[in-house]
Design a protein around this motif. Structure first.
Motif, mmCIF file in Angstrom:
data_model
loop_
_atom_site.group_PDB
_atom_site.id
_atom_site.type_symbol
_atom_site.label_atom_id
_atom_site.label_comp_id
_atom_site.label_asym_id
_atom_site.label_seq_id
_atom_site.Cartn_x
_atom_site.Cartn_y
_atom_site.Cartn_z
ATOM 1 N N GLY A 122 0.810 -1.214 0.000
ATOM 2 C CA GLY A 122 0.000 0.000 0.000
ATOM 3 C C GLY A 122 0.843 1.263 0.000
ATOM 4 O O GLY A 122 0.636 2.176 -0.801
ATOM 5 N N CYS B 244 -4.736 3.348 3.996
ATOM 6 C CA CYS B 244 -4.848 2.405 2.878
ATOM 7 C C CYS B 244 -4.529 0.994 3.363
ATOM 8 O O CYS B 244 -3.946 0.798 4.424
ATOM 9 C CB CYS B 244 -3.939 2.812 1.718
ATOM 10 N N GLY B 245 -4.930 0.014 2.559
ATOM 11 C CA GLY B 245 -4.643 -1.384 2.866
ATOM 12 C C GLY B 245 -5.183 -1.835 4.201
ATOM 13 O O GLY B 245 -6.303 -1.524 4.603
ATOM 14 N N CYS C 195 1.353 3.852 -3.182
ATOM 15 C CA CYS C 195 1.070 5.284 -3.011
ATOM 16 C C CYS C 195 2.284 6.110 -3.424
ATOM 17 O O CYS C 195 2.163 7.111 -4.143
ATOM 18 C CB CYS C 195 0.704 5.549 -1.555
ATOM 19 N N SER D 164 -5.682 0.683 -3.044
ATOM 20 C CA SER D 164 -5.983 1.800 -2.142
ATOM 21 C C SER D 164 -4.808 2.762 -2.028
ATOM 22 O O SER D 164 -5.004 3.977 -1.942
ATOM 23 C CB SER D 164 -6.398 1.283 -0.762
ATOM 24 N N GLY D 165 -3.585 2.238 -2.052
ATOM 25 C CA GLY D 165 -2.416 3.124 -2.020
ATOM 26 C C GLY D 165 -2.379 4.041 -3.225
ATOM 27 O O GLY D 165 -2.125 5.248 -3.112
ATOM 28 N N ALA E 215 -4.398 -3.410 -0.900
ATOM 29 C CA ALA E 215 -3.337 -2.477 -0.526
ATOM 30 C C ALA E 215 -2.813 -1.735 -1.754
ATOM 31 O O ALA E 215 -2.642 -0.509 -1.729
ATOM 32 C CB ALA E 215 -2.199 -3.233 0.160
ATOM 33 N N ALA F 236 -0.055 3.596 6.079
ATOM 34 C CA ALA F 236 0.034 2.304 5.390
ATOM 35 C C ALA F 236 0.776 1.343 6.304
ATOM 36 O O ALA F 236 1.565 0.516 5.868
ATOM 37 C CB ALA F 236 0.757 2.463 4.056
#
Length: 339
Positions: free
Chosen positions: A14, A251-252, A18, A272-273, A269, A138
């Motif tokens: 994640g 996230c994750g 990101c 969402s990251g 992960a 994260a």
């Protein structure tokens, strides 16, 4: 005080996802990882076809590929098949190293450092205050960012497993047996040189000692040799509450996006990251992918709660479910519901 546009705590899939997305911008980003080696985590290491396809994960990272998953109940066995890989196993450290090579130069990576405190617009690392405009949590199930946001964790999942040095196992297998694993299951995940054999449970409902003993009893019944194995465990957060808190994001696993049904969390992960990064870059960004992840997460939790309520008839329902999985129609229905 040194300051960054974005600070990301945690360099798992994640956090790295990101950071990779933010690397496409001019923002100054600090990625903080508590471990000295990127990618180390207790995990069965399962990737889905969605991971491979959407994130272009190279096949060179894949240790084993499974187009069939063997599902067992007390009295039945079904081979669930797909034209695409249902699951691939990967070494998490290798995945992490591949991802970190994708980071651009505007991403500063701080390894072997722990965030001890989060304040209004800053974090503390080794007694040093570092400022941020945006903060991304994260950092897993026990997320410090999540605690700073005062989010409760109503259910704490735990995954426990033996890491066995062996090439004996060739099939990815799931075992539904309420006598040992309640509403969840045991797994055998073969990798290149090891097999990961374990189960999961809700630590607020079941005793860790009892579940460890149950796993050992089942392993003995299956005549699985764990003499040279190492035992490991990790928390799993499958209870989603929210991910966007203005200038702070989750996230994750930190956001509770891991599946409470399958335990799979790498795909959530990664997605969402990436979506958190897009939201940071554009405050008006509407994330359809996050909406889809949340919908799946809540659907999986409903299934788990359904099986929890079944009590003494649970094994009978498991038997019926696995018997139906012998038929392609029900396999397709199940895969669509779980995916």
């Amino acid at each position: 005080m040194k300051k960054y546009d974005v600070i990301i705590i945690g360099a798992g899939p994640g956090g790295l996802s990101c950071a990779i997305e933010l690397g496409k911008s001019k923002k100054r980003v600090l990625l903080i990882e508590k471990n000295n080696v990127i990618g180390t985590k207790v995990c069965a290491g399962g990737l889905t076809y969605k991971d491979l396809k959407e994130f272009k994960i190279p096949m060179s990272l894949i240790e084993k590929r499974f187009d069939t998953v063997v599902v067992h109940s007390k009295h039945f066995k079904a081979n669930v098949k797909s034209d695409n890989p249902l699951v691939c196993t990967v070494n998490r450290e290798n995945l992490g190293q591949w991802m970190i090579k994708k980071l651009n130069k505007n991403i500063v990576v701080m390894k072997g450092k722990t965030v001890s405190k989060i304040g209004n617009g800053y974090v503390v690392v080794n007694n040093e205050k570092i400022g941020f405009e945006s903060l991304v949590g994260a950092d897993g199930s026990n997320s410090l960012v999540r605690k700073y946001l005062k989010l409760k964790l109503p259910m704490v999942g735990v995954g426990i497993q033996y890491r066995i040095p062996t090439k004996k196992y060739n099939d990815l297998e799931l075992f539904l047996d309420s006598r040992f694993f309640n509403e969840w299951y045991a797994w055998i995940f073969p990798h290149k040189t090891v097999a990961l054999i374990g189960t999961g449970y809700d630590s607020k409902v079941y005793s860790g000692k009892v579940m460890h003993d149950n796993l050992d009893k089942w392993i003995k019944r299956k005549d699985i040799d764990v003499t040279n194995a190492s035992f490991e465990g990790a928390a799993i957060n499958g209870i989603y509450q929210s991910w966007d808190f203005g200038n702070i994001f989750l996230c994750g696993d930190s956001a509770g996006l891991t599946s409470s049904l399958t335990g799979e969390g790498i795909y959530a992960a990664l997605v969402s990251g990436q979506e958190v990064a897009k939201k940071i870059l554009d405050k008006n960004y509407e994330s359809i992918k996050m909406s889809e992840l949340i919908k799946i997460n809540k659907s999986h939790l409903k299934i788990v709660k359904f099986f929890m309520r079944l009590g003494i008839v649970r094994n009978m329902v498991f038997d019926i479910s696995v018997f139906l999985l012998k038929f392609k129609y029900f396999q397709e229905k199940a895969l669509k519901r779980i995916a």
